[in-house]
Design a protein around this motif. Structure first.
Motif, PDB file in Angstrom:
ATOM      1  N   GLY A 157       0.814  -1.206   0.000  1.00  0.00           N
ATOM      2  CA  GLY A 157       0.000   0.000   0.000  1.00  0.00           C
ATOM      3  C   GLY A 157       0.849   1.257   0.000  1.00  0.00           C
ATOM      4  N   LEU A 158       1.915   1.289   0.800  1.00  0.00           N
ATOM      5  CA  LEU A 158       2.815   2.447   0.830  1.00  0.00           C
ATOM      6  C   LEU A 158       3.530   2.622  -0.507  1.00  0.00           C
ATOM      7  CD1 LEU A 158       4.473   2.151   4.368  1.00  0.00           C
ATOM      8  CD2 LEU A 158       2.860   3.902   3.602  1.00  0.00           C
ATOM      9  N   ALA A 159       3.978   1.506  -1.088  1.00  0.00           N
ATOM     10  CA  ALA A 159       4.693   1.587  -2.363  1.00  0.00           C
ATOM     11  C   ALA A 159       3.786   2.120  -3.474  1.00  0.00           C
ATOM     12  CB  ALA A 159       5.241   0.205  -2.738  1.00  0.00           C
ATOM     13  N   CYS A 160       2.557   1.598  -3.546  1.00  0.00           N
ATOM     14  CA  CYS A 160       1.611   2.075  -4.569  1.00  0.00           C
ATOM     15  C   CYS A 160       1.261   3.540  -4.334  1.00  0.00           C
ATOM     16  CB  CYS A 160       0.355   1.215  -4.567  1.00  0.00           C
ATOM     17  SG  CYS A 160       0.607  -0.465  -5.175  1.00  0.00           S
ATOM     18  N   PHE A 161       1.116   3.922  -3.075  1.00  0.00           N
ATOM     19  CA  PHE A 161       0.851   5.306  -2.702  1.00  0.00           C
ATOM     20  C   PHE A 161       1.919   6.228  -3.290  1.00  0.00           C
ATOM     21  CE2 PHE A 161       1.279   8.083   1.412  1.00  0.00           C
ATOM     22  CZ  PHE A 161       0.919   9.224   0.700  1.00  0.00           C
ATOM     23  N   ALA A 162       3.204   5.922  -3.043  1.00  0.00           N
ATOM     24  CA  ALA A 162       4.283   6.799  -3.491  1.00  0.00           C
ATOM     25  C   ALA A 162       4.439   6.785  -5.011  1.00  0.00           C
ATOM     26  CB  ALA A 162       5.590   6.390  -2.817  1.00  0.00           C
ATOM     27  N   LEU A 163       4.352   5.605  -5.617  1.00  0.00           N
ATOM     28  CA  LEU A 163       4.579   5.510  -7.065  1.00  0.00           C
ATOM     29  C   LEU A 163       3.434   6.133  -7.866  1.00  0.00           C
ATOM     30  CD1 LEU A 163       6.041   1.888  -7.238  1.00  0.00           C
ATOM     31  CD2 LEU A 163       7.276   4.044  -7.556  1.00  0.00           C
ATOM     32  N   GLY A 207     -11.495  -0.132  -3.461  1.00  0.00           N
ATOM     33  CA  GLY A 207     -10.556  -1.111  -2.933  1.00  0.00           C
ATOM     34  C   GLY A 207     -11.066  -1.754  -1.655  1.00  0.00           C
ATOM     35  N   TYR A 208     -11.556  -0.932  -0.734  1.00  0.00           N
ATOM     36  CA  TYR A 208     -12.049  -1.459   0.536  1.00  0.00           C
ATOM     37  C   TYR A 208     -13.386  -2.186   0.369  1.00  0.00           C
ATOM     38  CZ  TYR A 208      -8.402   0.541   3.459  1.00  0.00           C
ATOM     39  OH  TYR A 208      -7.202   0.814   4.047  1.00  0.00           O
ATOM     40  N   ILE A 209     -14.259  -1.653  -0.480  1.00  0.00           N
ATOM     41  CA  ILE A 209     -15.552  -2.312  -0.696  1.00  0.00           C
ATOM     42  C   ILE A 209     -15.353  -3.686  -1.329  1.00  0.00           C
ATOM     43  CG2 ILE A 209     -17.707  -2.201  -2.018  1.00  0.00           C
ATOM     44  CD1 ILE A 209     -17.598   0.868  -1.629  1.00  0.00           C
ATOM     45  N   LEU A 210     -14.496  -3.764  -2.338  1.00  0.00           N
ATOM     46  CA  LEU A 210     -14.221  -5.056  -2.977  1.00  0.00           C
ATOM     47  C   LEU A 210     -13.575  -6.033  -2.000  1.00  0.00           C
ATOM     48  CD1 LEU A 210     -12.917  -3.831  -6.457  1.00  0.00           C
ATOM     49  CD2 LEU A 210     -15.088  -4.974  -5.981  1.00  0.00           C
ATOM     50  N   VAL A 219      -2.952  -2.760  -3.385  1.00  0.00           N
ATOM     51  CA  VAL A 219      -2.729  -2.162  -4.708  1.00  0.00           C
ATOM     52  C   VAL A 219      -3.786  -1.111  -5.038  1.00  0.00           C
ATOM     53  CG1 VAL A 219      -2.545  -2.618  -7.176  1.00  0.00           C
ATOM     54  CG2 VAL A 219      -1.560  -4.231  -5.531  1.00  0.00           C
ATOM     55  N   ILE A 220      -5.067  -1.504  -4.997  1.00  0.00           N
ATOM     56  CA  ILE A 220      -6.125  -0.565  -5.389  1.00  0.00           C
ATOM     57  C   ILE A 220      -6.270   0.550  -4.356  1.00  0.00           C
ATOM     58  CG2 ILE A 220      -8.575  -0.310  -5.933  1.00  0.00           C
ATOM     59  CD1 ILE A 220      -8.576  -3.216  -6.875  1.00  0.00           C
ATOM     60  N   GLY A 221      -6.369   0.183  -3.077  1.00  0.00           N
ATOM     61  CA  GLY A 221      -6.501   1.196  -2.043  1.00  0.00           C
ATOM     62  C   GLY A 221      -5.301   2.121  -1.975  1.00  0.00           C
ATOM     63  N   GLY A 222      -4.085   1.551  -2.024  1.00  0.00           N
ATOM     64  CA  GLY A 222      -2.876   2.380  -2.010  1.00  0.00           C
ATOM     65  C   GLY A 222      -2.813   3.321  -3.191  1.00  0.00           C
ATOM     66  N   LEU A 244      -6.378 -11.624  -2.392  1.00  0.00           N
ATOM     67  CA  LEU A 244      -7.428 -10.671  -2.745  1.00  0.00           C
ATOM     68  C   LEU A 244      -7.322  -9.393  -1.907  1.00  0.00           C
ATOM     69  CD1 LEU A 244     -10.510 -13.009  -3.276  1.00  0.00           C
ATOM     70  CD2 LEU A 244      -9.257 -11.718  -5.012  1.00  0.00           C
ATOM     71  N   ILE A 245      -7.005  -9.542  -0.616  1.00  0.00           N
ATOM     72  CA  ILE A 245      -6.829  -8.370   0.230  1.00  0.00           C
ATOM     73  C   ILE A 245      -5.619  -7.558  -0.227  1.00  0.00           C
ATOM     74  CG2 ILE A 245      -6.300  -7.570   2.567  1.00  0.00           C
ATOM     75  CD1 ILE A 245      -9.118  -8.534   2.320  1.00  0.00           C
ATOM     76  N   LEU A 246      -4.552  -8.266  -0.589  1.00  0.00           N
ATOM     77  CA  LEU A 246      -3.355  -7.582  -1.093  1.00  0.00           C
ATOM     78  C   LEU A 246      -3.687  -6.749  -2.331  1.00  0.00           C
ATOM     79  CD1 LEU A 246      -0.229  -7.217  -0.963  1.00  0.00           C
ATOM     80  CD2 LEU A 246      -0.063  -9.205  -2.486  1.00  0.00           C
ATOM     81  N   LEU A 247      -4.470  -7.334  -3.239  1.00  0.00           N
ATOM     82  CA  LEU A 247      -4.860  -6.621  -4.453  1.00  0.00           C
ATOM     83  C   LEU A 247      -5.801  -5.465  -4.147  1.00  0.00           C
ATOM     84  CD1 LEU A 247      -5.110  -6.314  -7.546  1.00  0.00           C
ATOM     85  CD2 LEU A 247      -6.951  -8.025  -7.453  1.00  0.00           C
ATOM     86  N   CYS A 248      -6.834  -5.731  -3.347  1.00  0.00           N
ATOM     87  CA  CYS A 248      -7.879  -4.725  -3.140  1.00  0.00           C
ATOM     88  C   CYS A 248      -7.422  -3.565  -2.258  1.00  0.00           C
ATOM     89  CB  CYS A 248      -9.115  -5.384  -2.527  1.00  0.00           C
ATOM     90  SG  CYS A 248      -9.941  -6.568  -3.610  1.00  0.00           S
ATOM     91  N   ILE A 249      -6.814  -3.885  -1.130  1.00  0.00           N
ATOM     92  CA  ILE A 249      -6.427  -2.822  -0.200  1.00  0.00           C
ATOM     93  C   ILE A 249      -5.000  -2.348  -0.459  1.00  0.00           C
ATOM     94  CG2 ILE A 249      -5.946  -2.343   2.232  1.00  0.00           C
ATOM     95  CD1 ILE A 249      -8.400  -3.898   2.966  1.00  0.00           C
TER      96      ILE A 249
END
Length: 422
Positions: free
Chosen positions: A53-59, A87-90, A108-111, A101-106
């Motif tokens: 989540g932090l990495a996706c946030f910064a990039l 991200g959170y709803i999914l 990647v998508i959430g970040g 799925l949590i890694l992807l949704c929260i």
């Protein structure tokens, strides 16, 4: 035709706080980890979601900065709210407790949703508050810090959402709340009319305005200056010291206090208070206070003082950690200075390279936070495994002092110089 009267600029502050309260959700991730560990997640799995989540946030923030002048701040904010909320709803509807799925949704998508919206209130706020850039940036990023505390408390002791509704439903509720709050705040994310200035304000002449005009330095031009490299390294050192301290604020004081004669139960309670109360509150307050102080003394002086005092505090922390009261003082100072990073470096970027391009330029500076987030905690962990936590604090403290010296050497870049020689 009469010109349309500009909106009340303080509405931008309200919008910024609403947005950042929601984007701060990333720091509330820890409230979900006990429930995930209870269903079989390992500790490393819980941290991987946070790290991604932090990495996706910064990039993604770099990409969002490039889209900001094309799509506009309001559109970008709406996209941020939709992506973060989705991200959170999914995660709640389909992820359940499945790691991938949590890694992807929260993660990647959430970040990514956080990265899309983070820079918007900073860039818009600086346009409306050229006379108070530090204050408005501090208020905006303080919402990010305090928001985490609010979402943690709502899931736990305030509203007992996790205990009442369970993990999946809480994800859905948070996703809906994030979407509504971010989009609502985005209603006021508009730039002021061209040429607008607060009544009675005359902008100072700076290198960014005098040599590059209103638009300031482009990202490509900024990246080729030594000023950028000095600012980037200083942010890396300062953020790295703070993030290492966050990671060790519970673990190391427990060890130091027990070595000083406290029982294991006493040491755990004291270290927990140092982190959850003194560090956390000072982190949020520091974002506002350092921003306001920088409006008075200047960004360069504020960063020099902040990084120098942080260096001294971090070097002395192993000694401070052996006594309850002094530990609380040390945690407060480190948290206060750590929070200042997020108010001072956006405004330093604006002052050095132009406020009109800060939305495109600051994401590149913010990548320093990601670099610091890698080297600081890893350094602490490696030296901790060697039974030498004090050396980790000493190294990070010395690097903060180096950052203060680097900042002292930063002078406004001039267009007449070659970018590689500025």
């Amino acid at each position: 035709m009469a010109r349309t009267k500009p909106m009340n600029r303080w509405l931008v502050v309200i919008g910024a706080i609403l947005i950042q309260l929601s984007l701060g959700a990333i720091y509330a991730w820890s409230v979900f980890t006990p429930a995930l560990k209870a269903v079989g997640w390992s500790k490393i799995q819980t941290q991987v979601v946070f790290a991604v989540g932090l990495a996706c946030f910064a990039l993604i923030m770099v990409w969002a900065g490039k889209k900001l002048p094309i799509w506009g701040p309001r559109t970008l904010t709406v996209i941020s709210g939709v992506v973060l909320g989705a991200g959170y709803i999914l995660a709640g509807l389909f992820g359940g407790t499945n790691f991938w799925l949590i890694l992807l949704c929260i993660g990647v998508i959430g970040g990514s949703g956080i990265g899309i919206g983070y820079v918007v209130p900073i860039a818009v706020g600086m346009r409306w508050f050229p006379d108070k850039k530090g204050m408005i940036t501090g208020l905006a990023v303080a919402g990010f810090g305090f928001g985490a505390m609010g979402w943690v408390k709502l899931a736990g002791s305030w509203a007992h959402l996790l205990a009442t509704f369970g993990l999946s439903t809480t994800f859905v509720l948070y996703g809906i709340a994030f979407t509504v709050l971010v989009i609502s705040g985005g209603l006021w994310m508009v730039y002021p009319p061209d040429g607008w200035l607060p009544p009675g304000y005359t902008p100072p002449e700076t290198a960014a305005t005098s040599t590059k005009g209103k638009q300031g330095f482009t990202s490509g031009e900024m990246l080729r200056t030594r000023q950028f490299h000095a600012i980037f390294l200083t942010f890396t050192f300062s953020a790295g010291a703070g993030l290492m301290s966050i990671g060790l604020m519970k673990l190391y004081p427990m060890e130091a206090l027990q070595g000083a004669g406290y029982s294991a139960v006493e040491a755990s309670a004291i270290a927990g208070t140092a982190m959850a109360v003194f560090f956390s509150l000072a982190n949020g307050i520091g974002r506002i206070a350092w921003g306001m102080m920088s409006d008075l003394m200047g960004r360069k002086a504020a960063i020099i003082i902040m990084t120098a005092t942080q260096g001294i505090c971090v070097i002395g922390f192993p000694t401070m950690a052996t006594n309850e009261l002094i530990l609380y003082v040390g945690a407060t100072f480190i948290g206060f200075n750590f929070g200042g990073n997020f108010a001072l470096f956006p405004t330093m970027t604006a002052d050095t390279f132009g406020a009109h391009t800060v939305g495109q330029n600051y994401p590149f500076v913010f990548l320093a936070y990601g670099v610091g987030g890698i080297f600081g905690p890893i350094l602490g962990g490696l030296l901790g495994d060697m039974d030498n936590f004090p050396m980790a604090f000493t190294i990070c403290g010395v690097l903060c002092l180096v950052g203060a010296v680097l900042t002292y050497t930063v002078h406004p870049p001039h267009q007449k110089q070659s970018p590689n020689n500025t």
